[in-house]
Design an enzyme around this catalytic site. Structure first.
Site, mmCIF file in Angstrom:
data_model
loop_
_atom_site.group_PDB
_atom_site.id
_atom_site.type_symbol
_atom_site.label_atom_id
_atom_site.label_comp_id
_atom_site.label_asym_id
_atom_site.label_seq_id
_atom_site.Cartn_x
_atom_site.Cartn_y
_atom_site.Cartn_z
ATOM 1 N N ILE A 65 17.879 -6.516 41.710
ATOM 2 C CA ILE A 65 17.141 -5.193 42.469
ATOM 3 C C ILE A 65 15.760 -5.754 41.470
ATOM 4 C CG2 ILE A 65 16.642 -2.921 42.272
ATOM 5 C CD1 ILE A 65 20.091 -3.040 43.081
ATOM 6 N N ASP A 124 13.971 -3.243 24.984
ATOM 7 C CA ASP A 124 15.479 -2.833 25.131
ATOM 8 C C ASP A 124 15.368 -1.205 25.389
ATOM 9 O OD1 ASP A 124 17.723 -1.768 24.559
ATOM 10 O OD2 ASP A 124 18.365 -3.643 23.117
ATOM 11 N N ASN A 182 13.996 0.611 36.517
ATOM 12 C CA ASN A 182 15.304 -0.121 36.994
ATOM 13 C C ASN A 182 16.843 -0.336 35.868
ATOM 14 O OD1 ASN A 182 17.055 -1.892 39.022
ATOM 15 N ND2 ASN A 182 16.258 -3.744 37.950
ATOM 16 N N TYR A 214 30.368 5.587 34.288
ATOM 17 C CA TYR A 214 28.421 5.358 34.499
ATOM 18 C C TYR A 214 28.190 5.859 35.844
ATOM 19 C CZ TYR A 214 26.389 2.282 37.768
ATOM 20 O OH TYR A 214 24.712 1.795 39.120
HETATM 21 N N1 NAP Z 1 24.317 -4.069 42.079
HETATM 22 C C1 NAP Z 1 24.573 -2.657 42.817
HETATM 23 O O1 NAP Z 1 26.088 -2.927 43.152
HETATM 24 C C2 NAP Z 1 23.640 -1.620 41.587
HETATM 25 C C3 NAP Z 1 24.132 -0.519 43.267
HETATM 26 C C4 NAP Z 1 23.351 0.877 42.660
HETATM 27 C C5 NAP Z 1 23.156 1.141 41.464
HETATM 28 N N2 NAP Z 1 22.660 0.406 40.747
HETATM 29 C C6 NAP Z 1 21.364 -0.161 39.263
HETATM 30 O O2 NAP Z 1 20.529 -1.422 39.766
HETATM 31 C C7 NAP Z 1 20.105 -1.455 38.808
HETATM 32 C C8 NAP Z 1 19.657 -2.635 38.472
HETATM 33 O O3 NAP Z 1 20.710 -3.462 38.745
HETATM 34 P P1 NAP Z 1 21.201 -4.831 39.338
HETATM 35 O O4 NAP Z 1 22.485 -4.666 40.427
HETATM 36 O O5 NAP Z 1 20.278 -5.668 39.912
HETATM 37 O O6 NAP Z 1 21.837 -5.474 38.070
HETATM 38 P P2 NAP Z 1 21.312 -6.416 36.508
HETATM 39 O O7 NAP Z 1 20.939 -7.821 37.943
HETATM 40 O O8 NAP Z 1 22.059 -6.811 35.974
HETATM 41 O O9 NAP Z 1 20.013 -6.904 36.224
HETATM 42 C C9 NAP Z 1 20.333 -5.382 35.266
HETATM 43 C C10 NAP Z 1 18.933 -5.365 34.598
HETATM 44 O O10 NAP Z 1 18.405 -4.445 33.719
HETATM 45 C C11 NAP Z 1 18.155 -4.989 32.165
HETATM 46 N N3 NAP Z 1 18.650 -3.848 31.172
HETATM 47 C C12 NAP Z 1 19.703 -3.931 31.246
HETATM 48 N N4 NAP Z 1 20.221 -3.821 29.866
HETATM 49 C C13 NAP Z 1 19.254 -3.354 29.584
HETATM 50 C C14 NAP Z 1 18.483 -2.494 28.059
HETATM 51 N N5 NAP Z 1 19.651 -2.229 27.972
HETATM 52 N N6 NAP Z 1 17.652 -2.468 28.144
HETATM 53 C C15 NAP Z 1 16.571 -3.070 28.630
HETATM 54 N N7 NAP Z 1 16.790 -3.600 30.166
HETATM 55 C C16 NAP Z 1 18.215 -3.548 30.424
HETATM 56 C C17 NAP Z 1 18.726 -6.696 32.878
HETATM 57 O O11 NAP Z 1 17.714 -7.096 31.712
HETATM 58 P P3 NAP Z 1 17.829 -8.318 30.493
HETATM 59 O O12 NAP Z 1 19.547 -8.599 30.323
HETATM 60 O O13 NAP Z 1 16.391 -9.106 30.745
HETATM 61 O O14 NAP Z 1 18.168 -7.665 29.681
HETATM 62 C C18 NAP Z 1 18.300 -6.893 34.092
HETATM 63 O O15 NAP Z 1 17.366 -7.727 34.541
HETATM 64 C C19 NAP Z 1 20.647 -0.769 37.443
HETATM 65 O O16 NAP Z 1 20.278 0.164 37.305
HETATM 66 C C20 NAP Z 1 22.204 -0.244 38.142
HETATM 67 O O17 NAP Z 1 23.015 0.289 37.620
HETATM 68 C C21 NAP Z 1 23.294 -1.548 41.155
#
Ligand code: NAP
Length: 271
Positions: free
Chosen positions: A22, A68, A94, A160
């Protein structure tokens, strides 16, 4: 995505967790609209690579920074690095992660602490670091990437769900506090989105149940009220709407195929 954000000379957007899923899609939408972007990831080199690819693709200025969101020192270092870039007018919180565990499992307390650090204290920390500049200028927008898990419960992800509910509660209050000061704070609540995070959930479910990936993907799509996985482009479009909005405290729910405004917020500038 064509519409531009109202530009303030020399300002930029910051997208945390902009290296994948996202976050990368929102960064791309901002860049396509001509807004310079700083994106972050925990690995600075990975963030720089992701930023370079988006710069090559869109032709708009994009830098990648290490962050981080759980560490004050990392946040301070990123803010210092931004001094050589531009003031941040648009903040997209995000970065986040999800992990499954039963509510009464002994490890759930530790998991809850880790999830709160990233999904709740992370956005608070970023807001604390960047809001002073917005308050000084009397303008700015913050978008929290929350989740449908901020609106309802789901089995085996209680921690979560709790972290996203905390984020939403904080956002509703900050939205009211910030509106009279020219700043909008709003939230996105997508149901299951087609991203690497969902791929990891499918892999975990596949290992536990033996069901095929295709079957599980269809199962998760069927859990969404719209009957389809939300696409990252749908989330990016909703984020751009919130960044352009003249209201604070707006909440968008994305169900897969459509987006609804479920909370209308208050006008920015109203006391
Ligand atoms: N996928 C879904 O179904 C869904 C639904 C609703 C909401 N969301 C929310 O949308 C957001 C993005 O999720 P996504 O699905 O795009 O997941 P993703 O592809 O796993 O991306 C997550 C991002 O968060 C970063 N991240 C994780 N832990 C971190 C930390 N401690 N410090 C800094 N950066 C961190 C990662 O960057 P690095 O690994 O490069 O650090 C990565 O760029 C999240 O908040 C998630 O809860 C997701």
């Amino acid at each position: 995505m064509s519409s531009e954000l109202p530009t303030l000379d020399g300002t930029a957007a910051l997208v945390t967790g902009g290296t994948s899923g996202i976050g990368a899609a929102i960064a791309r939408a901002l860049l396509r609209a001509g807004t310079p972007v700083a994106l972050t990831g925990r690995d600075g080199e990975g963030a720089a690579r992701a930023a370079q690819e988006l710069l090559d693709e869109t032709g708009t200025e994009c830098v990648g920074l290490a962050l981080d969101v759980t560490e004050d020192a990392s946040c301070a270092a990123m803010v210092a690095a931004l001094e050589g870039f531009r003031p941040i007018e648009w903040l997209v919180n995000n970065a986040g992660f999800a992990e499954t565990m039963g509510s009464i499992s002994p490890g759930n307390l530790d998991l809850a602490r880790r999830l709160m650090e990233v999904n709740f204290f992370g956005p608070m920390r970023l807001f604390g670091a960047l809001a002073p500049g917005m308050l000084e200028r009397g303008s700015g927008r913050v978008v929290q990437v929350a989740s449908s898990a901020a609106l309802q419960g789901y089995p085996y992800v209680s921690s979560y769900v709790a972290s996203k509910h905390a984020l939403m509660g904080w956002t509703r209050s900050a939205a009211l506090e910030c509106a009279p000061k020219g700043i909008g704070v709003s939230a996105l609540c997508p149901h299951y989105v087609d991203t690497p995070m969902t791929d990891r959930s499918i892999e975990t479910m596949r290992e536990k149940t033996g069901r095929s990936e295709e079957d599980l993907r269809a199962f998760l799509a069927g859990q969404n009220p719209g009957g389809a996985l939300v696409t990252v482009d749908e989330v990016a479009e909703a984020a751009m709407d919130l960044l352009r909005s003249d209201r604070s405290g707006v909440v968008h729910e994305l169900i897969g195929g459509s987006t609804a405004v479920i909370e209308e917020g208050v006008p920015i500038g109203a006391r």
